[in-house]
Design a protein around this motif. Structure first.
Motif, PDB file in Angstrom:
ATOM      1  N   VAL A 135       0.867  -1.170   0.000  1.00 56.39           N
ATOM      2  CA  VAL A 135       0.000   0.000   0.000  1.00 56.39           C
ATOM      3  C   VAL A 135       0.907   1.224   0.000  1.00 56.39           C
ATOM      4  O   VAL A 135       1.821   1.328   0.833  1.00 56.39           O
ATOM      5  CB  VAL A 135      -0.927   0.016   1.227  1.00 56.39           C
ATOM      6  N   TYR A 136       0.666   2.117  -0.931  1.00 60.42           N
ATOM      7  CA  TYR A 136       1.480   3.315  -1.074  1.00 60.42           C
ATOM      8  C   TYR A 136       0.732   4.506  -0.483  1.00 60.42           C
ATOM      9  O   TYR A 136      -0.435   4.749  -0.825  1.00 60.42           O
ATOM     10  CB  TYR A 136       1.814   3.565  -2.537  1.00 60.42           C
ATOM     11  N   TYR A 137       1.437   5.239   0.373  1.00 59.41           N
ATOM     12  CA  TYR A 137       0.862   6.394   1.054  1.00 59.41           C
ATOM     13  C   TYR A 137       1.599   7.663   0.644  1.00 59.41           C
ATOM     14  O   TYR A 137       2.832   7.668   0.565  1.00 59.41           O
ATOM     15  CB  TYR A 137       0.984   6.253   2.561  1.00 59.41           C
ATOM     16  N   CYS A 138       0.857   8.739   0.442  1.00 55.26           N
ATOM     17  CA  CYS A 138       1.519  10.030   0.292  1.00 55.26           C
ATOM     18  C   CYS A 138       1.412  10.781   1.615  1.00 55.26           C
ATOM     19  O   CYS A 138       0.494  10.542   2.409  1.00 55.26           O
ATOM     20  CB  CYS A 138       0.946  10.838  -0.864  1.00 55.26           C
ATOM     21  N   ALA A 139       2.366  11.652   1.843  1.00 59.32           N
ATOM     22  CA  ALA A 139       2.454  12.356   3.112  1.00 59.32           C
ATOM     23  C   ALA A 139       2.918  13.778   2.893  1.00 59.32           C
ATOM     24  O   ALA A 139       3.660  14.068   1.950  1.00 59.32           O
ATOM     25  CB  ALA A 139       3.412  11.623   4.045  1.00 59.32           C
ATOM     26  N   GLY A 140       2.495  14.673   3.791  1.00 61.35           N
ATOM     27  CA  GLY A 140       2.888  16.070   3.734  1.00 61.35           C
ATOM     28  C   GLY A 140       3.553  16.473   5.040  1.00 61.35           C
ATOM     29  O   GLY A 140       3.183  15.996   6.114  1.00 61.35           O
ATOM     30  N   ARG A 141       4.526  17.362   4.941  1.00 64.22           N
ATOM     31  CA  ARG A 141       5.325  17.769   6.098  1.00 64.22           C
ATOM     32  C   ARG A 141       5.328  19.282   6.213  1.00 64.22           C
ATOM     33  O   ARG A 141       5.486  19.985   5.210  1.00 64.22           O
ATOM     34  CB  ARG A 141       6.747  17.260   5.897  1.00 64.22           C
ATOM     35  N   ASN A 142       5.180  19.790   7.426  1.00 65.95           N
ATOM     36  CA  ASN A 142       5.171  21.240   7.660  1.00 65.95           C
ATOM     37  C   ASN A 142       6.597  21.794   7.640  1.00 65.95           C
ATOM     38  O   ASN A 142       7.107  22.301   8.646  1.00 65.95           O
ATOM     39  CB  ASN A 142       4.494  21.560   8.987  1.00 65.95           C
ATOM     40  N   ASP A 143       7.226  21.687   6.487  1.00 62.97           N
ATOM     41  CA  ASP A 143       8.589  22.186   6.333  1.00 62.97           C
ATOM     42  C   ASP A 143       8.864  22.293   4.836  1.00 62.97           C
ATOM     43  O   ASP A 143       8.276  21.553   4.039  1.00 62.97           O
ATOM     44  CB  ASP A 143       9.589  21.232   6.993  1.00 62.97           C
ATOM     45  N   TYR A 144       9.741  23.192   4.460  1.00 58.95           N
ATOM     46  CA  TYR A 144      10.110  23.310   3.055  1.00 58.95           C
ATOM     47  C   TYR A 144      10.934  22.107   2.597  1.00 58.95           C
ATOM     48  O   TYR A 144      10.911  21.730   1.423  1.00 58.95           O
ATOM     49  CB  TYR A 144      10.936  24.569   2.825  1.00 58.95           C
ATOM     50  N   ILE A 145      11.690  21.541   3.522  1.00 61.47           N
ATOM     51  CA  ILE A 145      12.645  20.482   3.192  1.00 61.47           C
ATOM     52  C   ILE A 145      12.014  19.126   3.474  1.00 61.47           C
ATOM     53  O   ILE A 145      11.354  18.929   4.493  1.00 61.47           O
ATOM     54  CB  ILE A 145      13.931  20.645   4.020  1.00 61.47           C
ATOM     55  N   SER A 146      12.252  18.172   2.575  1.00 57.32           N
ATOM     56  CA  SER A 146      11.661  16.852   2.733  1.00 57.32           C
ATOM     57  C   SER A 146      12.464  16.010   3.720  1.00 57.32           C
ATOM     58  O   SER A 146      13.554  16.378   4.146  1.00 57.32           O
ATOM     59  CB  SER A 146      11.584  16.143   1.380  1.00 57.32           C
ATOM     60  N   SER A 147      11.904  14.862   4.056  1.00 58.46           N
ATOM     61  CA  SER A 147      12.530  13.949   5.011  1.00 58.46           C
ATOM     62  C   SER A 147      12.231  12.512   4.589  1.00 58.46           C
ATOM     63  O   SER A 147      11.236  12.247   3.918  1.00 58.46           O
ATOM     64  CB  SER A 147      11.984  14.204   6.412  1.00 58.46           C
ATOM     65  N   ARG A 148      13.092  11.594   4.994  1.00 58.73           N
ATOM     66  CA  ARG A 148      12.855  10.181   4.739  1.00 58.73           C
ATOM     67  C   ARG A 148      12.211   9.485   5.932  1.00 58.73           C
ATOM     68  O   ARG A 148      11.982   8.274   5.910  1.00 58.73           O
ATOM     69  CB  ARG A 148      14.164   9.487   4.371  1.00 58.73           C
ATOM     70  N   TYR A 149      11.934  10.229   6.990  1.00 59.32           N
ATOM     71  CA  TYR A 149      11.407   9.639   8.220  1.00 59.32           C
ATOM     72  C   TYR A 149       9.907   9.876   8.328  1.00 59.32           C
ATOM     73  O   TYR A 149       9.452  11.029   8.372  1.00 59.32           O
ATOM     74  CB  TYR A 149      12.134  10.206   9.433  1.00 59.32           C
TER      75      TYR A 149
END
Length: 124
Positions: free
Chosen positions: A93-107
């Motif tokens: 199952v593939y999930y998309c996610a959003g982060r409250n930061d300009y820079i992405s993360s692998r965590y």
């Protein structure tokens, strides 16, 4: 608050291609990084790819590097995952996610917003 909805998952044969989409709504600005994660039965959630807020910087997990690519179209509030040369071990199952930061993360724990997931099944 950001709402995320994935689409595009389906059954595909090994060696085939799929493009997943993640549509975002609920927030007028696009100043947040996004990512794709996946989870297979009995396994932990795994990082697949991430992209910074304007698409200028992307990262892919070693397991998908050279086969998958991530992109986003902020004008359409949509992120994509192009998956080529699919293997049975990509089934998840593939999930998309959003982060409250300009820079992405692998965590995964650094992401605040999650979609409901879309199933990708690769047959051998």
């Amino acid at each position: 608050q950001v709402q995320l909805v994935e689409s595009g998952g389906r059954l595909v044969q090994a060696g085939g291609s799929l493009r997943l989409s993640c549509a975002a709504s609920g927030r007028t600005s696009n100043n947040y990084a996004m990512g794709w994660f996946r989870q297979a039965p009995g396994k932990e959630r795994e990082f697949v790819a991430s992209i910074n807020w304007n698409g200028a910087s992307t990262y892919c997990a070693d397991s998908v590097k050279g086969r998958f690519s991530i992109s986003r179209d902020n004008a359409k509030n949509t992120m994509y995952l192009q998956m080529n040369s699919l293997k049975p071990e990509d089934t998840a199952v593939y999930y998309c996610a959003g982060r409250n930061d300009y820079i992405s993360s692998r965590y995964y724990y650094e992401y605040s917003y999650w979609g409901q997931g879309t199933q990708v099944t690769v047959s051998s």
